[in-house]
Design a protein around this motif. Sequence first.
Motif, mmCIF file in Angstrom:
data_model
loop_
_atom_site.group_PDB
_atom_site.id
_atom_site.type_symbol
_atom_site.label_atom_id
_atom_site.label_comp_id
_atom_site.label_asym_id
_atom_site.label_seq_id
_atom_site.Cartn_x
_atom_site.Cartn_y
_atom_site.Cartn_z
ATOM 1 N N LYS A 251 -52.359 -42.031 -35.588
ATOM 2 C CA LYS A 251 -52.566 -43.483 -35.610
ATOM 3 C C LYS A 251 -51.248 -44.242 -35.751
ATOM 4 N N TYR A 252 -50.161 -43.520 -36.039
ATOM 5 C CA TYR A 252 -48.854 -44.150 -36.167
ATOM 6 C C TYR A 252 -48.074 -44.010 -34.858
ATOM 7 N N PRO A 253 -47.176 -44.962 -34.557
ATOM 8 C CA PRO A 253 -46.483 -44.947 -33.262
ATOM 9 C C PRO A 253 -45.561 -43.743 -33.036
ATOM 10 N N HIS A 254 -45.027 -43.158 -34.082
ATOM 11 C CA HIS A 254 -44.108 -42.030 -33.923
ATOM 12 C C HIS A 254 -44.730 -40.762 -34.526
ATOM 13 N N PHE A 255 -45.806 -40.301 -33.889
ATOM 14 C CA PHE A 255 -46.540 -39.139 -34.376
ATOM 15 C C PHE A 255 -45.635 -37.914 -34.518
ATOM 16 N N CYS A 256 -45.541 -37.393 -35.721
ATOM 17 C CA CYS A 256 -44.766 -36.171 -36.022
ATOM 18 C C CYS A 256 -43.337 -36.233 -35.502
ATOM 19 N N TYR A 257 -42.734 -37.403 -35.578
ATOM 20 C CA TYR A 257 -41.371 -37.550 -35.091
ATOM 21 C C TYR A 257 -40.381 -36.721 -35.907
ATOM 22 N N SER A 258 -40.766 -36.316 -37.105
ATOM 23 C CA SER A 258 -39.891 -35.442 -37.894
ATOM 24 C C SER A 258 -39.600 -34.154 -37.125
ATOM 25 N N ALA A 259 -40.560 -33.669 -36.345
ATOM 26 C CA ALA A 259 -40.328 -32.472 -35.531
ATOM 27 C C ALA A 259 -39.239 -32.733 -34.497
ATOM 28 N N ASP A 260 -39.279 -33.888 -33.866
ATOM 29 C CA ASP A 260 -38.256 -34.238 -32.870
ATOM 30 C C ASP A 260 -36.866 -34.299 -33.511
ATOM 31 N N ILE A 261 -36.791 -34.918 -34.690
ATOM 32 C CA ILE A 261 -35.509 -35.017 -35.399
ATOM 33 C C ILE A 261 -34.972 -33.633 -35.726
ATOM 34 N N LEU A 262 -35.827 -32.782 -36.285
ATOM 35 C CA LEU A 262 -35.385 -31.439 -36.668
ATOM 36 C C LEU A 262 -35.048 -30.581 -35.453
ATOM 37 N N GLU A 263 -35.807 -30.712 -34.378
ATOM 38 C CA GLU A 263 -35.486 -29.964 -33.156
ATOM 39 C C GLU A 263 -34.101 -30.330 -32.640
ATOM 40 N N LYS A 264 -33.778 -31.622 -32.649
ATOM 41 C CA LYS A 264 -32.459 -32.073 -32.199
ATOM 42 C C LYS A 264 -31.360 -31.552 -33.120
ATOM 43 N N SER A 265 -31.620 -31.521 -34.410
ATOM 44 C CA SER A 265 -30.633 -31.007 -35.365
ATOM 45 C C SER A 265 -30.395 -29.518 -35.156
ATOM 46 N N ILE A 266 -31.460 -28.771 -34.921
ATOM 47 C CA ILE A 266 -31.343 -27.331 -34.663
ATOM 48 C C ILE A 266 -30.536 -27.101 -33.393
ATOM 49 N N GLU A 267 -30.844 -27.868 -32.361
ATOM 50 C CA GLU A 267 -30.100 -27.755 -31.102
ATOM 51 C C GLU A 267 -28.625 -28.092 -31.318
ATOM 52 N N SER A 268 -28.356 -29.138 -32.070
ATOM 53 C CA SER A 268 -26.982 -29.542 -32.357
ATOM 54 C C SER A 268 -26.223 -28.458 -33.125
ATOM 55 N N ALA A 269 -26.944 -27.710 -33.969
ATOM 56 C CA ALA A 269 -26.341 -26.629 -34.756
ATOM 57 C C ALA A 269 -26.342 -25.301 -33.995
ATOM 58 N N ASN A 270 -26.694 -25.343 -32.720
ATOM 59 C CA ASN A 270 -26.723 -24.156 -31.848
ATOM 60 C C ASN A 270 -27.790 -23.142 -32.223
ATOM 61 N N GLY A 271 -28.792 -23.571 -32.998
ATOM 62 C CA GLY A 271 -29.905 -22.689 -33.319
ATOM 63 C C GLY A 271 -30.860 -22.587 -32.147
ATOM 64 N N LYS A 272 -31.793 -21.633 -32.220
ATOM 65 C CA LYS A 272 -32.731 -21.409 -31.122
ATOM 66 C C LYS A 272 -34.155 -21.528 -31.636
ATOM 67 N N LEU A 273 -34.915 -22.467 -31.055
ATOM 68 C CA LEU A 273 -36.338 -22.575 -31.370
ATOM 69 C C LEU A 273 -37.066 -21.443 -30.660
ATOM 70 N N GLN B 57 -26.768 -31.903 -43.595
ATOM 71 C CA GLN B 57 -25.965 -30.684 -43.732
ATOM 72 C C GLN B 57 -26.196 -29.738 -42.560
ATOM 73 N N LEU B 58 -27.432 -29.673 -42.084
ATOM 74 C CA LEU B 58 -27.763 -28.817 -40.945
ATOM 75 C C LEU B 58 -26.941 -29.220 -39.717
ATOM 76 N N LEU B 59 -26.754 -30.514 -39.536
ATOM 77 C CA LEU B 59 -25.995 -31.015 -38.400
ATOM 78 C C LEU B 59 -24.532 -30.591 -38.426
ATOM 79 N N GLU B 60 -24.032 -30.208 -39.588
ATOM 80 C CA GLU B 60 -22.630 -29.812 -39.734
ATOM 81 C C GLU B 60 -22.423 -28.300 -39.572
#
Length: 149
Positions: free
Chosen positions: A102-124, A82-85
């Motif tokens: 210890k996992y290959p994609h450490f805190c990748y949820s942050a990367d996903i959410l950052e991209k979604s915020i950027e896509s929604a024109n939000g500002k980190l 929904q954020l992406l829309e």
Amino acid sequence: MRSESLFLSMKILIVFGSLLGKTKRLSVVAGMKLKDLGNDVKVKDVRETEINELEYFDLIILACSTWDDGQLQFDFKPFNSQLLEQDYQGKFFAVLALGGKKYPHFCYSADILEKSIESANGKLIIESLRLDFDHDEPMEKCDVEVVEW
């Protein structure tokens, strides 16, 4: 918080997704610190948050752990879709993520959410906090990192 002057007299929403309770705990810790700084803070489970609520806040903090092979916590997936829309031009965001180095994609949820915020024109407005959480460690270590953030 690193730059306390950024977080004064704001309406802040902290949206968390938490399966085991750790992200919820850290969201509450962050909320208490921000309230102590004089802000109006609401902490909500992502399952109980409507996307249109975000428009009523000055700052939205998204708190999510990383699961499986770099995935958002399960409850966060529909919210992120929904954020992406949306268009949040000029809206301020921050991201708090839990994961394990210890996992290959450490805190990748942050990367996903950052991209979604950027896509929604939000500002980190602050660098995302990525916490290395080992289930054998006491939660107090992460509490301190959140308060310092």
